[in-house]
Scaffold this motif. Sequence first.
Motif, short mmCIF file in Angstrom:
data_model
loop_
_atom_site.label_atom_id
_atom_site.label_comp_id
_atom_site.label_asym_id
_atom_site.label_seq_id
_atom_site.Cartn_x
_atom_site.Cartn_y
_atom_site.Cartn_z
N LEU A 1 0.95 -1.33 0.07
CA LEU A 1 0.14 0.12 -0.12
C LEU A 1 1.06 1.24 -0.03
N ALA A 2 0.75 2.32 -0.73
CA ALA A 2 1.43 3.44 -1.00
C ALA A 2 0.68 4.50 -1.02
N ASP A 3 1.29 5.70 -1.32
CA ASP A 3 0.78 7.23 -1.60
C ASP A 3 0.14 7.57 -0.05
N GLU A 4 -0.98 8.15 0.10
CA GLU A 4 -1.69 8.46 1.44
C GLU A 4 -3.03 8.18 1.66
N ILE A 5 -3.37 8.04 2.98
CA ILE A 5 -4.63 7.89 3.35
C ILE A 5 -4.98 9.20 4.10
N SER A 6 -5.82 9.95 3.79
CA SER A 6 -5.97 11.32 4.28
C SER A 6 -7.40 11.91 4.11
N PRO A 7 -8.04 13.01 4.58
CA PRO A 7 -9.25 13.60 4.09
C PRO A 7 -9.32 14.07 2.57
N ASP A 8 -7.84 14.07 2.08
CA ASP A 8 -7.99 14.43 0.71
C ASP A 8 -8.60 13.19 -0.26
N SER A 9 -8.24 12.04 0.23
CA SER A 9 -8.44 10.79 -0.35
C SER A 9 -9.65 10.02 0.01
N CYS A 10 -10.22 10.38 1.27
CA CYS A 10 -11.47 9.77 1.79
C CYS A 10 -12.57 10.77 1.93
N ARG A 11 -13.74 10.03 1.70
CA ARG A 11 -14.74 11.02 2.24
C ARG A 11 -15.26 10.60 3.63
N LEU A 12 -15.43 11.54 4.54
CA LEU A 12 -15.87 10.99 5.96
C LEU A 12 -17.27 12.08 6.28
N TRP A 13 -18.06 11.43 6.95
CA TRP A 13 -19.34 12.17 7.22
C TRP A 13 -19.78 12.00 8.72
N ASP A 14 -19.93 12.91 9.46
CA ASP A 14 -20.35 13.04 10.81
C ASP A 14 -21.34 11.75 10.97
N VAL A 15 -21.36 10.93 11.82
CA VAL A 15 -22.31 9.98 12.08
C VAL A 15 -23.78 10.67 12.58
N ASP A 16 -23.67 11.64 13.07
CA ASP A 16 -25.01 12.17 13.87
C ASP A 16 -25.73 13.11 12.73
N THR A 17 -24.63 14.07 12.21
CA THR A 17 -25.13 15.15 11.38
C THR A 17 -24.83 15.05 9.87
N ASN A 18 -24.27 14.06 9.52
CA ASN A 18 -23.86 14.13 8.03
C ASN A 18 -23.01 15.20 7.59
N GLN A 19 -22.47 15.77 8.49
CA GLN A 19 -21.38 16.83 7.96
C GLN A 19 -20.29 16.52 7.36
N LYS A 20 -19.73 17.09 6.42
CA LYS A 20 -18.60 16.43 5.57
C LYS A 20 -17.38 17.03 6.12
N TYR A 21 -16.45 16.03 6.46
CA TYR A 21 -15.12 16.23 7.01
C TYR A 21 -13.93 15.87 5.99
N ASP A 22 -13.93 16.30 4.83
CA ASP A 22 -13.11 15.99 3.89
C ASP A 22 -12.94 16.70 2.77
#
Length: 234
Positions: free
Chosen positions: A188-209
């Motif tokens: 596994l190479a490159d990176e895993i970060s909010p640049d390359s993932c979509r993350l939503w808050d469990v309660d509000t679905n607010q986007k953190y990416d």
Amino acid sequence: MGKLLYEGKAKQVLEGDNENEYIIHYKDDATAGNGVKHDQFEGKGVLNNTISCIIFDMLEEAGIKTHMIEKLNDRDIRVRKVEIFPLEVIIRNITTGSFCKRLGAPEGIVLDEPIFEMSYKNDEYGDPLINDDHAVALKLATREELAYIKTTTLKINELLKAFFLKFNLKLVDFKVEFGKTADGEILLADEISPDSCRLWDVDTNQKYDKDVFRQDIGDLIETYKEVLARMQGK
Ligand code: TYD
């Protein structure tokens, strides 16, 4: 610092201390839409490097083989030298983004099973979606390599989903890249970060990416800082 070997949108790859290693340097640039949208955010490189190192450490501990050797400082990591497969390997758990645009599917549907996708990394042709047969025909990877990449990516998905859930974040989708060492080992190479993932808050679905940048709906640095703070239990 070693010689600059390659300059990407968000990172540089530099010569390492020996022929089996590289140094990766994280920059503050953010791009979207294949580079059409481009901006700089002071501190983004430090945040992504920090977040990605925590995630790669977690994955290594869980038995995933990665290119990571060590974090050198806020912006630089020492990694094993690999030749990157020209594939964007994507998993989707919840529908959004290009999946909805391309297929007319509604947004935000929780999928019964993760969807595995690959795009051919080729700017000229707009990173087209491809399947195993295409990848083999174009000699991008062998069938065995593709099978390993798929199995490993599905494992990474399970590990990442559980990891982010601890921080009240849903893993919507993500992209990873794999590379091959001179000995033929796949890492596994490159990176895993909010640049390359979509993350939503469990309660509000607010986007953190990076969608906050893609869609101009929030402050990228504050958003990434919040992801890191949650990961550090702050
Ligand atoms: P996707 O919905 O295919 O693309 P877009 O961002 O154009 O809507 O993206 C799926 C996930 O993969 C998303 O978390 C962003 C990530 N990704 C990258 O990091 N880089 C890429 O080049 C692509 C195509 C996706």
